[in-house]
Design an enzyme around this catalytic site. Structure first.
Site: not given
Length: 551
Positions: A188, A454
């Site tokens: 992040h 992902d």
């Protein structure tokens, strides 16, 4: 001169003082004190500081998301000055002859327990507010910096890595660049750096030592180096690199207003990824065609309790209105795995990446889902909102989501609340399961958006957060690119569009492959729009090949 070598995850050169993120242990213990009045005075100072902090946060929330969002901080301010709360703190200081921190902690726990025991659900929820207020006062008493940065000037922010909840709280005006000992290109911290268009280097390991705090350094997000107090020759080279970087930025400004179209007329939609309403300014400044991913979880990560329908509505409305008719794709709540929210009280999982996360939480907690959907549909009356569901693995999940949407629209009709009944519904393709049944899923929705981070993780069975997997986490793997092709073919055969909202979308080395595959949209960090546009405008789509899909 000290040279630290890490991995560059956001390009650019910057310079400034190294500052280490303050993540202070706020454990409170009982301490006997002699000067009771001094402790009371310390508490009064902490109160005053808390009121000032909450005032700033309320104004910031009001500017970014409206009056509803500001209400939380205004409520907290009322608790700080509540007579019963203050009296309790003072009594504990006097009776126990103890430190103010301990008195605040005891009072906070007592009041939180009292609220939690009430029958009214609203009052029960206020227990979390009491604990949050108490923690703010304790932080002030202990001298813990709000947002982890206590500096008078912008700095190169150093840390082991930052959690999503920590990045949300940062004062971004004080950050020149990021340097982390851990992390990866998918962390992040890295994503935030790219959104802010500032340099970032991760995986510096033990070389990033706190004894360098306060020293002047350069950071190079391309080479992955942090250079502390460079010699004259090195500094000259870095200054020249910075100058060229600025010249390139000026050149890219000529791309504003140009079409995202190849030389042979193939158009791509170039959208932006954002994490909060304040990021819209960067989208507009970089001439993004729309927003392909608005990560709505920022509202949950930044709050101490479930954000209300009104708070969410104001945030979504602000973004939709600011984009003036351009598409805004808002992803529903995507927490779990690496994004944890305390008040959700999620059970600890051995493998959270494959556990209860994203759409699974929403379908398991229909009231939370309903609140968000109502806010989203209400916002659709103020712009071109599209709703996107993450972590889809089956057709029944999509149908359940659509049933929830239909129920919300029926409610809004009954209440006479305006919304757009033609609001697009899409899903994220980020699991092998969704790829393999993409033909069936495409019949249910209006668009696909591929989350390449992902999709790579699940396709390669490779944890995207693990620092030591390095070369094994390979988004260029033929299996990942072939999955993109399968999903794209299924989308087009069923008359819907498909985009990429993962970090891979900004990779210029893959643009030719994306054109060959047939991708319709790329959603990237705002700073990547103009470089991508420049590359698109010199490409010839019909000559692009699928050679990278070969093993």
């Amino acid at each position: 001169m000290i040279v630290m070598q890490g991995k560059g995850v956001s390009k650019g050169v910057s310079s400034g003082k190294l500052y280490f993120y303050k993540r202070v242990d706020t454990t409170v213990t009982l301490q006997n004190v002699e000067d009771i009045e001094a402790e009371k005075a310390r508490f009064a100072d902490a109160q005053e500081k808390a009121m000032a902090q909450l005032g700033v946060l309320a104004e910031k929330a009001r500017e970014e998301a409206g009056d509803g969002a500001a209400l939380l901080f205004e409520t907290h301010a009322m608790f700080v000055e509540d007579d019963d709360y203050v009296d309790s703190v003072m009594e504990i200081i006097e009776d126990a002859q103890c430190n103010a921190e301990y008195a605040v902690k005891q009072t906070g726990e007592q009041f939180a327990a009292m609220f939690k025991a009430m029958d009214d659900a609203y009052m029960q929820a206020r227990s979390a507010d009491i604990l949050d207020v108490s923690q703010r006062l304790i932080n002030n008493l202990l001298g813990v910096a709000a947002g982890g940065i206590d500096a008078d000037e912008p700095v190169i922010l150093c840390a082991d890595d930052l959690a999503p909840s920590e990045t949300i709280q940062l004062d971004k005006s004080k950050i020149l660049a990021f340097a982390t000992s851990g992390g990866s290109g998918n962390s992040h911290t890295a994503i935030l750096a790219r959104t802010m268009a500032i340099p970032a280097v991760c995986a510096l390991g033990d070389d990033l030592k706190e004894e360098t705090a306060g020293r002047f350094a350069y950071i190079d997000g391309e080479t992955g180096q942090v250079i502390v107090e460079p010699d004259d020759l090195t500094e000259m080279a870095l200054k020249n690199k910075y100058k060229k970087q600025q010249e390139l930025k000026e050149l890219l400004q000529t791309m504003k207003g140009q079409k995202d179209e190849t030389l042979d007329g193939r158009e791509l939609m170039v959208y932006c990824n954002i994490g909060s309403p304040e990021d819209v300014d960067a989208v507009l400044a970089n001439d993004g065609q729309g927003i392909g991913l608005f990560r709505s979880e920022f509202l949950y990560l930044a709050a101490s309790d479930y954000p209300s329908e009104e708070e969410q509505f104001q945030a979504y409305k602000k973004v939709a209105a600011a984009m003036e008719g351009k598409r805004v794709v808002i992803r529903t709540l995507d927490i779990g795995a690496d994004k944890q929210v305390d008040y959700f009280q999620m059970a600890k999982e051995e493998n959270p990446a494959m556990g209860v996360r994203a759409i699974r939480i929403c379908l398991n907690r229909p009231e939370v889902f309903r609140t968000q959907l109502r806010a989203l549909y209400r916002a659709s009356a103020f712009g071109k909102v599209a709703i996107m569901f993450p972590m889809i693995t089956s057709v029944w999940e999509v149908r359940e989501c659509k049933r929830a949407c239909a129920a919300v629209m029926k409610e809004l009709d009954a209440e006479g609340i305006p919304y757009n009944p033609e609001t697009e519904i899409g899903i994220m393709i980020e699991t092998p399961a969704s790829v393999l049944i993409a033909d069936a899923l495409a019949k249910e929705v209006d668009f696909f958006s591929v989350g390449t981070n992902d999709l790579t993780q699940y396709t390669l069975a490779c944890d995207r957060q693990a620092n030591d997997l390095g070369k094994f986490f390979d988004p260029y793997h033929p299996a990942v690119l072939r999955a993109l092709k399968i999903a794209t073919d299924a989308a087009h055969e069923n008359g819907i569009w498909i985009g990429i909202c993962g970090e891979l979308g900004a990779d210029l080395s893959l643009l030719q492959t994306f054109l060959a595959i047939g991708i319709d949209e790329l959603s990237v960090t705002p700073s990547a729009v103009l470089p991508l546009r420049a590359e698109i405008r010199k490409s010839i789509a019909k000559t692009c090949t699928l050679e990278k899909l070969e093993c």
